[in-house]
Design a protein around this motif. Structure first.
Motif, PDB file in Angstrom:
ATOM      1  N   VAL A  32       0.872  -1.181   0.000  1.00 59.66           N
ATOM      2  CA  VAL A  32       0.000   0.000   0.000  1.00 59.66           C
ATOM      3  C   VAL A  32       0.902   1.221   0.000  1.00 59.66           C
ATOM      4  O   VAL A  32       1.702   1.428   0.909  1.00 59.66           O
ATOM      5  CB  VAL A  32      -0.929   0.026   1.218  1.00 59.66           C
ATOM      6  CG1 VAL A  32      -1.791   1.289   1.201  1.00 59.66           C
ATOM      7  CG2 VAL A  32      -1.806  -1.216   1.241  1.00 59.66           C
TER       8      VAL A  32
ATOM      9  N   ILE B 215      -2.391   0.196  -4.590  1.00 61.72           N
ATOM     10  CA  ILE B 215      -1.516  -0.937  -4.293  1.00 61.72           C
ATOM     11  C   ILE B 215      -0.470  -0.994  -5.412  1.00 61.72           C
ATOM     12  O   ILE B 215      -0.816  -1.020  -6.605  1.00 61.72           O
ATOM     13  CB  ILE B 215      -2.299  -2.265  -4.233  1.00 61.72           C
ATOM     14  CG1 ILE B 215      -3.575  -2.127  -3.409  1.00 61.72           C
ATOM     15  CG2 ILE B 215      -1.401  -3.378  -3.693  1.00 61.72           C
ATOM     16  CD1 ILE B 215      -3.369  -1.852  -1.954  1.00 61.72           C
TER      17      ILE B 215
ATOM     18  N   ASN C 135       1.886  -2.541   5.861  1.00 61.44           N
ATOM     19  CA  ASN C 135       1.245  -2.200   4.577  1.00 61.44           C
ATOM     20  C   ASN C 135       1.580  -3.207   3.484  1.00 61.44           C
ATOM     21  O   ASN C 135       1.141  -3.060   2.350  1.00 61.44           O
ATOM     22  CB  ASN C 135       1.656  -0.796   4.130  1.00 61.44           C
ATOM     23  CG  ASN C 135       3.150  -0.669   3.895  1.00 61.44           C
ATOM     24  OD1 ASN C 135       3.952  -1.190   4.668  1.00 61.44           O
ATOM     25  ND2 ASN C 135       3.545   0.017   2.833  1.00 61.44           N
TER      26      ASN C 135
ATOM     27  N   VAL D  76      -5.855  -5.509   4.546  1.00 62.62           N
ATOM     28  CA  VAL D  76      -4.505  -5.011   4.816  1.00 62.62           C
ATOM     29  C   VAL D  76      -4.309  -4.883   6.321  1.00 62.62           C
ATOM     30  O   VAL D  76      -5.129  -4.287   7.019  1.00 62.62           O
ATOM     31  CB  VAL D  76      -4.290  -3.648   4.132  1.00 62.62           C
ATOM     32  CG1 VAL D  76      -2.856  -3.167   4.344  1.00 62.62           C
ATOM     33  CG2 VAL D  76      -4.608  -3.731   2.651  1.00 62.62           C
TER      34      VAL D  76
ATOM     35  N   VAL E  14      -8.433  -4.868  -0.323  1.00 59.47           N
ATOM     36  CA  VAL E  14      -7.936  -4.696  -1.684  1.00 59.47           C
ATOM     37  C   VAL E  14      -9.114  -4.767  -2.652  1.00 59.47           C
ATOM     38  O   VAL E  14      -9.938  -5.685  -2.587  1.00 59.47           O
ATOM     39  CB  VAL E  14      -6.902  -5.782  -2.024  1.00 59.47           C
ATOM     40  CG1 VAL E  14      -6.465  -5.676  -3.479  1.00 59.47           C
ATOM     41  CG2 VAL E  14      -5.692  -5.675  -1.088  1.00 59.47           C
TER      42      VAL E  14
ATOM     43  N   THR F 298      -6.763  -0.688  -5.496  1.00 57.71           N
ATOM     44  CA  THR F 298      -6.640   0.206  -4.343  1.00 57.71           C
ATOM     45  C   THR F 298      -7.094  -0.512  -3.079  1.00 57.71           C
ATOM     46  O   THR F 298      -7.590  -1.642  -3.123  1.00 57.71           O
ATOM     47  CB  THR F 298      -7.500   1.470  -4.533  1.00 57.71           C
ATOM     48  OG1 THR F 298      -8.871   1.073  -4.714  1.00 57.71           O
ATOM     49  CG2 THR F 298      -7.050   2.281  -5.739  1.00 57.71           C
ATOM     50  N   GLN F 299      -6.917   0.165  -1.918  1.00 51.65           N
ATOM     51  CA  GLN F 299      -7.532  -0.304  -0.687  1.00 51.65           C
ATOM     52  C   GLN F 299      -8.749   0.571  -0.408  1.00 51.65           C
ATOM     53  O   GLN F 299      -8.721   1.785  -0.609  1.00 51.65           O
ATOM     54  CB  GLN F 299      -6.549  -0.262   0.486  1.00 51.65           C
ATOM     55  CG  GLN F 299      -6.077   1.111   0.892  1.00 51.65           C
ATOM     56  CD  GLN F 299      -5.194   1.097   2.131  1.00 51.65           C
ATOM     57  OE1 GLN F 299      -4.809   0.045   2.641  1.00 51.65           O
ATOM     58  NE2 GLN F 299      -4.862   2.279   2.635  1.00 51.65           N
TER      59      GLN F 299
END
Length: 470
Positions: free
Chosen positions: A354, A365, A375, A392, A399, A407-408
């Motif tokens: 991350v 990510i 991360n 995460v 995720v 992305t998160q």
């Protein structure tokens, strides 16, 4: 026949009356995600930062800070719940308009206690002038109802001269009330006995850690042992928390002992909540992961709730768990056991990462040199049907596949863009999005740090093959 109907009618009326006057239904066990921003039953963020909890009947009432964007005082908010997960907003119990002294104030760490002899709810808090931390005053407000409007009683320095910053309260089993506050620029942590109505200071009970530079106190009693849990004084940034014990609130108290990891899992103590039920009493750590520590404000903060364990009557431990299951009826609190893995790209030997250790949603990510950071660690949480969420460790976010990036985001158990299947071939695993059927892929097969992760048509290439490390 009329008599039978009359009896049946009477029974129905009695049952209806009983249901109308009954309290809330017994709460079912609930699972709370650790390290997230909670929402209330209306879907709005819960603003109970630096807060505390008082139980009245079957309800737990949670009070805490709701601040303006410049971090000054806006409200003390009150929420209630029977199960500690589903929180109903009740009232802005103290506001900028409650008293002229509050119009430009900063109010921190509100804690409410019930005085059984007066039938009054008493709120203690730390008060500053809204500009700096020069006042260092304690303050009191009162109400006849737990979630009603609290009446401001004023602010002061305990015993006339003692500075008072981070604060907590405690009602002992004999009904005596106590207030604990950080004093002398946070170098001392002092315990005061309160007056019989809990609205004033009767005297100083103990100053056991003189010069210890502690703040964020939480005081509770388990069996005949008092526990004091506190953090170090590092502003908004988390640090190693410690605890001490005593068999008398006046001491002698033990030296402080470390608990949790070096940052207390990215949090600072707010309160320790006893959860009492049919199977006994468990103790739940309530911590704040302050938004100010990751570039936000107080109202961006997340909550870190973790079960406390007691290896002996005078020792305490706390371990990370991504989820906590609370059964308020039984009085049990338990953590979810989780294994975290790194994801190492076969072609580059770099880890899914991350970016910038961000705790924010929408952070990308990417791949980066493996370094063991939180991360770069993921919990593969099964959601059934052979699919997993990838949570995460550092952010407690999931995720997510997007049109052109990975992305998160806030975890959503029903979102297929956050669900992935695994195909294992030898030592490697291919990770496939449920939503698109595409594979987790390092863009362009790059071997450079900060190359973006995307999803791409599955093709068996080494930039789509991953090793799950420890």
């Amino acid at each position: 026949m009329r008599r039978v109907y009359a009896v049946l009618l009477a029974l129905c009326l009695a049952l209806a009356g009983a249901l109308a006057t009954a309290g809330p239904a017994q709460a079912a066990p609930q699972t709370v995600t650790t390290g997230t921003q909670f929402t209330d039953t209306n879907g709005s963020p819960v603003h109970a930062h630096g807060g505390g909890v008082v139980k009245v009947g079957s309800y737990y009432y949670w009070f805490g800070e709701n601040r303006n964007t410049d971090n000054t005082f806006r409200y003390v908010d009150a929420y209630r719940s029977t199960d500690l997960k589903n929180w109903e907003f009740r009232n802005h119990v103290l506001t900028e308009a409650s008293d002229p002294e509050l119009a430009t104030a900063n109010i921190e760490r509100p804690k409410v206690m019930y005085n059984a002899s007066t039938g009054t709810f008493v709120m203690w808090m730390h008060k500053e002038n809204g500009v700096d931390y020069g006042e260092a005053r304690a303050a009191v407000a009162v109400s006849d109802t737990v979630d009603g409007d609290y009446t401001w009683q004023g602010s002061f320095r305990p015993l006339g001269t003692h500075m008072s910053r981070d604060i907590t309260v405690f009602v002992d089993t004999d009904g005596a009330g106590y207030m604990v506050s950080a004093a002398r620029e946070n170098y001392d942590l002092q315990i005061y006995r309160l007056t019989a109505d809990y609205t004033g200071i009767a005297g100083l009970v103990a100053d056991p850690w003189h010069g210890g530079h502690r703040e964020a106190p939480a005081l509770f009693k388990r069996g005949g042992v008092y526990f004091m849990l506190t953090s170090g004084a590092t502003g908004w940034n988390p640090n190693q928390q410690q605890y001490a014990t005593a068999t008398s609130i006046a001491g002698p108290w033990t030296a402080m002992t470390n608990v949790g990891d070096s940052t207390t899992y990215g949090s600072q103590t707010a309160y320790v909540l006893p959860v009492q039920g049919s199977s006994g009493t468990s103790y739940l750590y309530l911590g704040d992961r302050w938004g100010n520590s990751f570039g936000g404000t107080v109202n961006d903060s997340r909550y870190v709730w973790l079960p406390l364990a007691f290896p002996s009557s005078t020792t305490m431990s706390m371990s990370w768990s991504p989820e906590v299951t609370v059964d308020t009826a039984a009085g049990t609190v338990s953590g979810t056991s989780a294994t975290y893995n790194t994801l190492i790209a076969r072609h580059s030997s770099k880890c899914a990462d991350v970016t910038s250790q961000s705790l924010w949603a929408r952070a990308q990510i990417k791949q980066y040199t493996c370094n063991g950071g939180t991360n770069q660690k993921y919990w593969f949480k099964s959601v059934g049907g052979g699919y997993y969420q990838l949570a995460v460790r550092g952010s407690s976010l999931c995720v997510q596949e997007n049109a052109s990036s990975v992305t998160q985001e806030d975890c959503d158990g029903s979102a297929t863009v956050q669900q992935w299947s695994l195909t294992i071939t030898g030592s490697y695993v291919t990770i496939t999005s449920r939503a698109s059927g595409e594979c987790l892929d390092v863009n362009g097969a790059s071997t450079a740090d900060s190359a973006a992760l995307i999803t791409y048509t599955c093709n068996g290439a080494t930039n789509q093959q991953w090793t799950r490390g420890g």
